[in-house]
Scaffold this motif. Structure first.
Motif, mmCIF file in Angstrom:
data_model
loop_
_atom_site.group_PDB
_atom_site.id
_atom_site.type_symbol
_atom_site.label_atom_id
_atom_site.label_comp_id
_atom_site.label_asym_id
_atom_site.label_seq_id
_atom_site.Cartn_x
_atom_site.Cartn_y
_atom_site.Cartn_z
ATOM 1 N N ASP A 8 0.816 -1.222 0.000
ATOM 2 C CA ASP A 8 0.000 0.000 0.000
ATOM 3 C C ASP A 8 0.848 1.269 0.000
ATOM 4 N N HIS A 10 0.581 3.706 -2.347
ATOM 5 C CA HIS A 10 -0.298 4.834 -2.719
ATOM 6 C C HIS A 10 0.486 6.021 -3.277
ATOM 7 N N ASP A 50 -2.011 -1.726 -4.215
ATOM 8 C CA ASP A 50 -2.130 -0.274 -4.052
ATOM 9 C C ASP A 50 -0.752 0.381 -4.179
ATOM 10 N N HIS A 154 -4.301 -8.891 -2.752
ATOM 11 C CA HIS A 154 -4.442 -7.604 -2.060
ATOM 12 C C HIS A 154 -5.526 -7.638 -0.990
ATOM 13 N N HIS A 194 -4.117 -3.914 1.885
ATOM 14 C CA HIS A 194 -5.435 -3.273 1.804
ATOM 15 C C HIS A 194 -5.896 -2.617 3.106
ATOM 16 N N HIS A 196 -4.007 -1.700 5.703
ATOM 17 C CA HIS A 196 -3.032 -0.753 6.255
ATOM 18 C C HIS A 196 -2.848 -0.944 7.761
HETATM 19 FE FE FE2 Z 1 -4.319 0.768 0.374
#
Ligand code: FE2
Ligand code: FE2
Length: 278
Positions: A8, A10, A50, A154, A194, A196
């Motif tokens: 993740d 991002h 992500d 994920h 996913h 976090h």
């Molecule tokens: Fe995420």
């Protein structure tokens, strides 16, 4: 044999913060530095989705530049914030992704088999495993029934208690995934991202483990109606170590901390036992 897992990232276009607050590009760079500092170095790095925040080409360019600084093989899967075709284009040269269809693949890292599943439902936050993905998993597990195996996807296939994330978990295919894992005891972990946060549950007789994010974390709020919030807790990565035929998992902080300090007690240390080992 050491396998690192980050999740993740991002990544945003240069100079932009995620949600106007989270410096995800800088935090991802810190994660790369933390991976490069590890001693012993991991034999490969897994990235559980992500990678980008909005699936934009400029975000993929930044994340591929960051990951290319790692000298060991990197194996990534898409998350709900990714887009399948830009993801495929970005990592095609690494040679592990199929040229069409879901981004499922199986690779080896020494004696460990990694089976990667695409749970992305384009345009949606929740995840699903297509029948062809489940068929791929069944075939991949049948190919190497003795090899210690990590399955990664994920979206976690279980409820965590964080309501807004549970409504975006893996739905279609979760029961069949559990059935296949239960039938294949070589699967030592089901690895997800996913949510976090570091969260575990028994799943199909093995450990299903959600990795924390290397950026912002989801706020720990165990109410069904918890608002969708994040928190800037210290980011972490996971290290999966194979010893003998078993995998043990460590959680490591990405930020540097004071120390390490030796466990040495001076003679005049209050409370020191006379037989204490120095
Ligand atoms: Fe995420
Ligand atoms: Fe996600």
């Amino acid at each position: 044999m050491l396998i690192a897992q980050i999740s993740d990232l991002h990544i945003r276009p240069g100079g932009q913060l995620a949600y106007g607050i989270s410096e995800t590009n800088l935090l991802a760079e810190h994660a790369i530095h933390a991976l490069l500092r590890l001693n012993p170095a991991p034999d490969c790095v897994l990235v559980t989705g992500d990678l980008t925040d909005c699936g934009r080409d400029d975000e993929y360019e930044i994340v591929s530049g960051l990951l290319s600084r790692l000298p060991m093989p990197v194996y990534a899967i898409p998350g709900n914030h990714d887009r399948r075709e830009p993801f495929r284009r970005t990592f095609r040269a690494a040679g592990y992704l199929p040229s069409a269809g879901p981004l499922n693949y199986a690779v080896r890292c020494g004696p460990v088999r990694i089976v990667a599943l695409d749970s992305l439902v384009q345009g949606e936050s929740h995840g699903a495993l297509l029948p062809e993905t489940l068929a791929f998993l069944e075939r991949a597990l049948a190919e190497a029934p003795e090899a210690p195996t990590l399955v990664m996807l994920h979206h976690p296939p279980f409820e965590t208690g964080i309501g807004h994330m549970d409504r975006a978990r893996l739905f279609d295919g979760a029961e069949e995934l559990e059935r296949l894992v239960r039938r294949n005891p070589q699967v030592q972990r089901v690895l997800c991202g996913h949510v976090h946060r570091s969260i575990q549950q028994l799943f199909g007789g093995t450990l299903c483990q959600i990795a924390p994010s290397v950026g912002h974390q989801v706020a720990l709020d165990l109410h069904a109606d918890a608002p969708s919030c994040f928190i800037l807790e210290p980011p972490e990565l996971l290290l999966h170590r194979l010893a003998g035929n078993r995998i043990v998992t460590h959680t490591a902080k990405i930020d540097r901390a004071p120390g390490p300090f030796p466990f040495i007690l001076p003679d005049d240390y209050p409370g020191r036992r006379p037989d204490a080992v120095p």
